[in-house]
Design a protein around this motif. Structure first.
Motif, PDB file in Angstrom:
ATOM      1  N   MET A   1       0.845  -1.200   0.000  1.00  0.00           N
ATOM      2  CA  MET A   1       0.000   0.000   0.000  1.00  0.00           C
ATOM      3  C   MET A   1       0.883   1.255   0.000  1.00  0.00           C
ATOM      4  SD  MET A   1      -2.881   1.180   2.785  1.00  0.00           S
ATOM      5  CE  MET A   1      -3.958  -0.190   2.386  1.00  0.00           C
ATOM      6  N   ALA A   2       0.526   2.209  -0.877  1.00  0.00           N
ATOM      7  CA  ALA A   2       1.320   3.435  -0.984  1.00  0.00           C
ATOM      8  C   ALA A   2       1.193   4.259   0.290  1.00  0.00           C
ATOM      9  CB  ALA A   2       0.836   4.248  -2.180  1.00  0.00           C
ATOM     10  N   LYS A   3       2.299   4.928   0.623  1.00  0.00           N
ATOM     11  CA  LYS A   3       2.309   5.760   1.823  1.00  0.00           C
ATOM     12  C   LYS A   3       1.487   7.020   1.611  1.00  0.00           C
ATOM     13  CE  LYS A   3       6.235   5.030   4.867  1.00  0.00           C
ATOM     14  NZ  LYS A   3       7.410   5.683   5.464  1.00  0.00           N
ATOM     15  N   SER A   4       0.768   7.423   2.630  1.00  0.00           N
ATOM     16  CA  SER A   4       0.018   8.676   2.597  1.00  0.00           C
ATOM     17  C   SER A   4       0.889   9.786   3.166  1.00  0.00           C
ATOM     18  CB  SER A   4      -1.260   8.535   3.429  1.00  0.00           C
ATOM     19  OG  SER A   4      -1.790   9.795   3.753  1.00  0.00           O
ATOM     20  N   VAL A   5       0.613  11.035   2.752  1.00  0.00           N
ATOM     21  CA  VAL A   5       1.356  12.170   3.315  1.00  0.00           C
ATOM     22  C   VAL A   5       1.115  12.265   4.817  1.00  0.00           C
ATOM     23  CG1 VAL A   5       1.397  13.529   1.191  1.00  0.00           C
ATOM     24  CG2 VAL A   5      -0.552  13.748   2.761  1.00  0.00           C
ATOM     25  N   PHE A   6      -0.025  11.719   5.278  1.00  0.00           N
ATOM     26  CA  PHE A   6      -0.347  11.762   6.703  1.00  0.00           C
ATOM     27  C   PHE A   6       0.517  10.792   7.505  1.00  0.00           C
ATOM     28  CE2 PHE A   6      -4.090  13.469   4.641  1.00  0.00           C
ATOM     29  CZ  PHE A   6      -4.423  14.543   5.454  1.00  0.00           C
ATOM     30  N   ASP A   7       1.172   9.847   6.797  1.00  0.00           N
ATOM     31  CA  ASP A   7       2.076   8.922   7.476  1.00  0.00           C
ATOM     32  C   ASP A   7       3.444   9.558   7.719  1.00  0.00           C
ATOM     33  OD1 ASP A   7       0.163   6.904   7.442  1.00  0.00           O
ATOM     34  OD2 ASP A   7       0.783   6.226   5.442  1.00  0.00           O
ATOM     35  N   GLU A   8       3.731  10.604   6.950  1.00  0.00           N
ATOM     36  CA  GLU A   8       5.067  11.193   6.983  1.00  0.00           C
ATOM     37  C   GLU A   8       5.163  12.449   7.846  1.00  0.00           C
ATOM     38  OE1 GLU A   8       5.835  11.850   2.885  1.00  0.00           O
ATOM     39  OE2 GLU A   8       5.815   9.715   2.358  1.00  0.00           O
ATOM     40  N   LYS A   9       4.061  13.195   7.949  1.00  0.00           N
ATOM     41  CA  LYS A   9       4.066  14.433   8.718  1.00  0.00           C
ATOM     42  C   LYS A   9       2.785  14.527   9.542  1.00  0.00           C
ATOM     43  CE  LYS A   9       6.746  17.163   5.370  1.00  0.00           C
ATOM     44  NZ  LYS A   9       6.740  18.388   4.506  1.00  0.00           N
ATOM     45  N   SER A  10       2.836  15.350  10.591  1.00  0.00           N
ATOM     46  CA  SER A  10       1.621  15.575  11.375  1.00  0.00           C
ATOM     47  C   SER A  10       0.652  16.423  10.560  1.00  0.00           C
ATOM     48  CB  SER A  10       1.961  16.299  12.679  1.00  0.00           C
ATOM     49  OG  SER A  10       2.312  17.649  12.414  1.00  0.00           O
ATOM     50  N   GLU A  11      -0.631  16.341  10.923  1.00  0.00           N
ATOM     51  CA  GLU A  11      -1.628  17.113  10.184  1.00  0.00           C
ATOM     52  C   GLU A  11      -1.368  18.617  10.325  1.00  0.00           C
ATOM     53  OE1 GLU A  11      -6.465  17.504   9.786  1.00  0.00           O
ATOM     54  OE2 GLU A  11      -5.550  15.628  10.420  1.00  0.00           O
ATOM     55  N   GLU A  12      -0.935  19.020  11.504  1.00  0.00           N
ATOM     56  CA  GLU A  12      -0.642  20.441  11.722  1.00  0.00           C
ATOM     57  C   GLU A  12       0.456  20.916  10.767  1.00  0.00           C
ATOM     58  OE1 GLU A  12       0.730  23.487  15.336  1.00  0.00           O
ATOM     59  OE2 GLU A  12       0.517  21.330  15.710  1.00  0.00           O
ATOM     60  N   GLU A  13       1.486  20.102  10.605  1.00  0.00           N
ATOM     61  CA  GLU A  13       2.577  20.454   9.684  1.00  0.00           C
ATOM     62  C   GLU A  13       2.074  20.536   8.247  1.00  0.00           C
ATOM     63  OE1 GLU A  13       6.599  18.567  11.655  1.00  0.00           O
ATOM     64  OE2 GLU A  13       5.151  17.176  10.792  1.00  0.00           O
ATOM     65  N   LEU A  14       1.155  19.624   7.895  1.00  0.00           N
ATOM     66  CA  LEU A  14       0.613  19.610   6.530  1.00  0.00           C
ATOM     67  C   LEU A  14      -0.221  20.852   6.254  1.00  0.00           C
ATOM     68  CD1 LEU A  14      -0.377  15.843   6.231  1.00  0.00           C
ATOM     69  CD2 LEU A  14       1.532  17.001   5.091  1.00  0.00           C
ATOM     70  N   TRP A  15      -1.023  21.293   7.267  1.00  0.00           N
ATOM     71  CA  TRP A  15      -1.828  22.493   7.071  1.00  0.00           C
ATOM     72  C   TRP A  15      -0.933  23.732   6.910  1.00  0.00           C
ATOM     73  CZ3 TRP A  15      -6.293  22.501   5.174  1.00  0.00           C
ATOM     74  CH2 TRP A  15      -7.277  21.559   5.517  1.00  0.00           C
ATOM     75  N   ILE A  16       0.120  23.799   7.694  1.00  0.00           N
ATOM     76  CA  ILE A  16       1.053  24.936   7.586  1.00  0.00           C
ATOM     77  C   ILE A  16       1.697  24.950   6.199  1.00  0.00           C
ATOM     78  CG2 ILE A  16       3.240  25.873   8.434  1.00  0.00           C
ATOM     79  CD1 ILE A  16       2.416  24.816  11.235  1.00  0.00           C
ATOM     80  N   GLU A  17       2.102  23.774   5.742  1.00  0.00           N
ATOM     81  CA  GLU A  17       2.709  23.665   4.413  1.00  0.00           C
ATOM     82  C   GLU A  17       1.708  24.050   3.322  1.00  0.00           C
ATOM     83  OE1 GLU A  17       4.615  20.233   1.478  1.00  0.00           O
ATOM     84  OE2 GLU A  17       4.583  19.901   3.662  1.00  0.00           O
TER      85      GLU A  17
END
Length: 262
Positions: A1-17
């Motif tokens: 199964m392909a990795k999700s971006v949520f597996d690599e960073k916290s959701e807070e970091e993703l929203w900031i990005e």
């Protein structure tokens, strides 16, 4: 199964990005992550919709709201995304339904008549008008007034996403807008929206207790009319009536206030 971006960073970091980059890849990831929210909201709304309104159509309308929520969400506001998105999704659904003009003209007319009666009465009385007073001012018996409210409530035409209008379809402020005050706005606009938020809060607090409780449980606790009926030990149809009356009364109250501050 392909990795999700949520597996690599916290959701807070993703929203900031995402706020910095508006990355299409991140936007698609957020859409996939939160698509169940759309079906959740539609599941809450659909039981009160006419049979002519298809579930899949409501989901499609809700997806516009989800996309809007993702594009406009500001994590610095300390509001959970799910809470923010539910308001946007629900608002988008009602906006689309209004554009389709699915509510009979006669029902819209009755809704306006009740609202106008409340505006006149409460500006005269300086307090919330009772059902009996509203009925009398409209030349109806209280029983006929309740039947009229029931007809309006069955269409679910009213929503708190639509309580503050300036009279121009392109210039209105919803509950969701009033709590945003994004940093891109100039200070004068932010102050104005904070004032509107304060006025809306005060207007809700001045509603009759049961009507206020229905609004709080429906919009803030996200309960269905059936669940609220169980809490208050009344029928689902009675909750629908209370919801409609609360919205009509609130819109009328805000109309009176707006004449003085806007």
């Amino acid at each position: 199964m392909a990795k999700s971006v949520f597996d690599e960073k916290s959701e807070e970091e993703l929203w900031i990005e995402f706020r910095k980059t508006k990355s299409p890849v991140l936007r698609d990831a957020f859409i996939r992550q939160y698509m169940p929210l759309v079906k959740y909201v539609v599941g809450k709304i659909s039981p009160s919709m006419p049979s002519s309104v298809e579930f899949d159509d409501l989901v499609g309308f809700g997806q516009f709201g989800l996309l809007d929520a993702i594009n406009r969400y500001d994590p610095d506001r300390n509001v959970k995304f799910k809470t923010y998105a539910v308001t946007r999704i629900r608002g988008a659904i009602f906006d689309e339904l209004r554009q389709l003009d699915w509510v009979p003209r006669s029902v819209r007319q009755k809704s306006r008549e009740i609202e106008n009666a409340i505006v006149k009465l409460e500006s005269k009385l300086g307090r919330p008008a009772t059902d009996a007073e509203i009925a009398e001012s409209m030349g109806l018996t209280e029983s006929d007034f309740q039947q009229t409210v029931m007809k309006v409530s069955l269409t679910n035409v009213l929503s708190l996403n639509d309580v503050w209008h300036s009279g121009d379809d392109s210039d209105h402020i919803s509950i969701g807008d009033s709590i945003e005050a994004p940093s891109s706005l100039n200070p004068d606009v932010i102050v104005e929206r904070e004032e509107i938020r304060r006025v809306i809060t005060e207007a809700i607090n001045e509603l009759p207790e049961r009507e206020r409780m229905v609004l709080v449980l429906y919009y803030h606790e996200d309960l269905t009319f059936k669940e609220i009926g169980q809490v208050l030990e009344v029928s689902e149809s009675r909750i629908s009536q209370l919801h409609t009356k609360a919205n009509l009364r609130l819109r009328a109250k805000l109309t009176n206030i707006r004449k003085g501050i806007m």
